[in-house]
Motif scaffolding. Structure first.
Motif, PDB file in Angstrom:
ATOM      1  N   ALA A   1     -56.888 -47.242 -13.184  1.00 10.84           N
ATOM      2  CA  ALA A   1     -56.367 -48.265 -14.091  1.00 10.84           C
ATOM      3  C   ALA A   1     -57.431 -48.755 -15.063  1.00 10.84           C
ATOM      4  O   ALA A   1     -57.133 -49.087 -16.216  1.00 10.84           O
ATOM      5  CB  ALA A   1     -55.804 -49.437 -13.289  1.00 10.84           C
TER       6      ALA A   1
ATOM      7  N   GLU B   1     -58.164 -55.160 -23.483  1.00 13.39           N
ATOM      8  CA  GLU B   1     -56.735 -54.883 -23.344  1.00 13.39           C
ATOM      9  C   GLU B   1     -56.419 -54.269 -21.984  1.00 13.39           C
ATOM     10  O   GLU B   1     -55.419 -54.627 -21.340  1.00 13.39           O
ATOM     11  CB  GLU B   1     -56.279 -53.937 -24.465  1.00 13.39           C
ATOM     12  N   ILE B   2     -57.267 -53.358 -21.521  1.00 14.54           N
ATOM     13  CA  ILE B   2     -57.052 -52.725 -20.210  1.00 14.54           C
ATOM     14  C   ILE B   2     -57.076 -53.771 -19.102  1.00 14.54           C
ATOM     15  O   ILE B   2     -56.194 -53.795 -18.226  1.00 14.54           O
ATOM     16  CB  ILE B   2     -58.134 -51.648 -19.960  1.00 14.54           C
TER      17      ILE B   2
ATOM     18  N   SER C   1     -56.613 -56.990 -19.410  1.00 10.97           N
ATOM     19  CA  SER C   1     -55.472 -57.895 -19.592  1.00 10.97           C
ATOM     20  C   SER C   1     -54.223 -57.306 -18.945  1.00 10.97           C
ATOM     21  O   SER C   1     -53.438 -58.027 -18.300  1.00 10.97           O
ATOM     22  CB  SER C   1     -55.226 -58.154 -21.082  1.00 10.97           C
ATOM     23  N   ASN C   2     -54.023 -56.003 -19.086  1.00  4.90           N
ATOM     24  CA  ASN C   2     -52.858 -55.351 -18.484  1.00  4.90           C
ATOM     25  C   ASN C   2     -52.912 -55.403 -16.958  1.00  4.90           C
ATOM     26  O   ASN C   2     -51.887 -55.633 -16.294  1.00  4.90           O
ATOM     27  CB  ASN C   2     -52.764 -53.892 -18.949  1.00  4.90           C
ATOM     28  N   VAL C   3     -54.101 -55.212 -16.398  1.00  4.17           N
ATOM     29  CA  VAL C   3     -54.248 -55.295 -14.939  1.00  4.17           C
ATOM     30  C   VAL C   3     -53.957 -56.722 -14.465  1.00  4.17           C
ATOM     31  O   VAL C   3     -53.297 -56.929 -13.435  1.00  4.17           O
ATOM     32  CB  VAL C   3     -55.656 -54.848 -14.508  1.00  4.17           C
TER      33      VAL C   3
ATOM     34  N   MET D   1     -51.937 -58.842 -15.792  1.00  8.43           N
ATOM     35  CA  MET D   1     -50.494 -59.048 -15.830  1.00  8.43           C
ATOM     36  C   MET D   1     -49.801 -58.380 -14.639  1.00  8.43           C
ATOM     37  O   MET D   1     -48.828 -58.916 -14.094  1.00  8.43           O
ATOM     38  CB  MET D   1     -49.918 -58.519 -17.138  1.00  8.43           C
ATOM     39  N   GLU D   2     -50.321 -57.234 -14.214  1.00  9.70           N
ATOM     40  CA  GLU D   2     -49.774 -56.573 -13.027  1.00  9.70           C
ATOM     41  C   GLU D   2     -50.013 -57.424 -11.784  1.00  9.70           C
ATOM     42  O   GLU D   2     -49.124 -57.565 -10.932  1.00  9.70           O
ATOM     43  CB  GLU D   2     -50.425 -55.198 -12.855  1.00  9.70           C
TER      44      GLU D   2
ATOM     45  N   ASN E   1     -57.230 -64.022 -26.764  1.00  8.35           N
ATOM     46  CA  ASN E   1     -56.734 -63.201 -25.672  1.00  8.35           C
ATOM     47  C   ASN E   1     -56.165 -64.065 -24.555  1.00  8.35           C
ATOM     48  O   ASN E   1     -55.079 -63.799 -24.022  1.00  8.35           O
ATOM     49  CB  ASN E   1     -57.866 -62.320 -25.144  1.00  8.35           C
TER      50      ASN E   1
ATOM     51  N   TYR F   1     -51.866 -64.518 -22.537  1.00  5.17           N
ATOM     52  CA  TYR F   1     -51.339 -64.238 -21.200  1.00  5.17           C
ATOM     53  C   TYR F   1     -51.397 -65.403 -20.211  1.00  5.17           C
ATOM     54  O   TYR F   1     -50.827 -65.306 -19.119  1.00  5.17           O
ATOM     55  CB  TYR F   1     -52.021 -63.001 -20.587  1.00  5.17           C
TER      56      TYR F   1
END
Length: 303
Positions: free
Chosen positions: A118, A168-169, A171-173, A175-176, A193, A197
């Motif tokens: 990830a 961004e990477i 941030s995506n983790v 959110m998961e 940023n 979120y």
């Protein structure tokens, strides 16, 4: 769940945490915003029981508190704090670090490979940490907390030293993890940023936490209540305030002036912009008060 109950802490004559009471819930991302030295990290250290408050207490699910060493062990299975780069062992590989954290928190070892993938760490994770760049070390610290897989995660400046792609990477983790029901509390200077979120945002001022929605009504709502004017002259400010005495006007350190309504009012907003055009002011935009604006207002500087 974490409940902060009347937390007070002073060092010598300086009050760092001033009677803080707040409750945070699972599945929330909480953003803490303030310059360095204002108490954000200290508050996290109190949540971890690394620093004991002068008064007040931190309460977890089922009323669990730091009332004994046995309770502290139980709590530290629920909560973790992202390690600092200085905590890394230069002679160990990134994968070794992840195995250590996975073992310490008795989490699923499958998380190691999924987290490496990830975070796009596969090309360096088996090398010694001493060979890593600052950005690689920061990703490793973040990965270590992710594989610990605690219900509550505290992160101090998690995005430090990262390029936009890795921001961004991560941030995506995040959110998961939020979708999994984790509570994530983040202290950060990357306000754009963080604003994207975070479910709730707090400024730190004079040792107190201030919810941004209490500072600016409807801050979290996507309503256009603000006109942003660049390089607004003193004469134009006087003329505008004479015409609209009830409209809040504030000039920030970047020479942007905010003209803010108390609430959404399309008629007044339209009238304001027409009057600005009449005053030959053309460099303005519609929007809302941003987190960067609040930072400048309260701390007198740009983030």
């Amino acid at each position: 769940m974490i409940e902060l109950q009347n937390i007070k802490l002073s060092f010598s004559s300086k009050t760092v945490l001033n009677d803080i009471s707040e409750t945070f819930h699972q599945g929330e991302v909480i953003g803490l915003v303030a310059p360095n030295g204002t108490g954000k990290s200290t508050l996290m250290n109190v949540m971890m029981n690394y620093v004991a408050p002068n008064s007040g207490k931190v309460i977890f699910e089922n009323g669990l508190t730091y009332s004994s060493k046995a309770n502290e062990v139980k709590i530290h299975q629920l909560i973790s704090m992202m390690p600092d780069q200085s905590d890394l062992y230069n002679h160990l590989s990134g994968r070794d670090h992840l195995k250590i954290y996975c073992t310490m928190w008795k989490s699923d070892s499958k998380l190691i490979d999924t987290t490496i993938a990830a975070l796009n760490m596969g090309h360096y994770v088996n090398k010694k940490a001493g060979t890593y760049s600052l950005g690689m070390r920061q990703r490793l610290c973040f990965a270590m907390q992710i594989v610990a897989n605690t219900e509550i995660m505290l992160m101090d400046e998690v995005m430090n030293g990262l390029d936009p792609i890795n921001v961004e990477i991560i941030s995506n983790v995040l959110m998961e993890k939020k979708a999994e029901g984790k509570m994530i509390i983040i202290a950060s200077h990357l306000l754009d940023n963080l604003e994207k979120y975070a479910d709730r945002l707090f400024l730190f001022k004079d040792g107190k936490l201030m919810d941004v929605d209490d500072i600016v009504e409807g801050f979290s709502e996507p309503t256009m209540t603000t006109v942003r004017v660049k390089n607004m002259s003193s004469d134009v400010k006087v003329a505008f305030q004479t015409r609209y005495p009830t409209i809040a006007l504030q000039t920030l350190v970047n020479d942007t002036t905010l003209l803010t309504l108390d609430k959404k009012d399309a008629e007044t907003l339209g009238s304001m912009t027409a009057y600005l055009a009449e005053l030959q002011v053309n460099d303005f935009t519609f929007g809302k008060v941003t987190l960067n604006d609040l930072y400048a207002m309260y701390y007198g500087e740009e983030s």
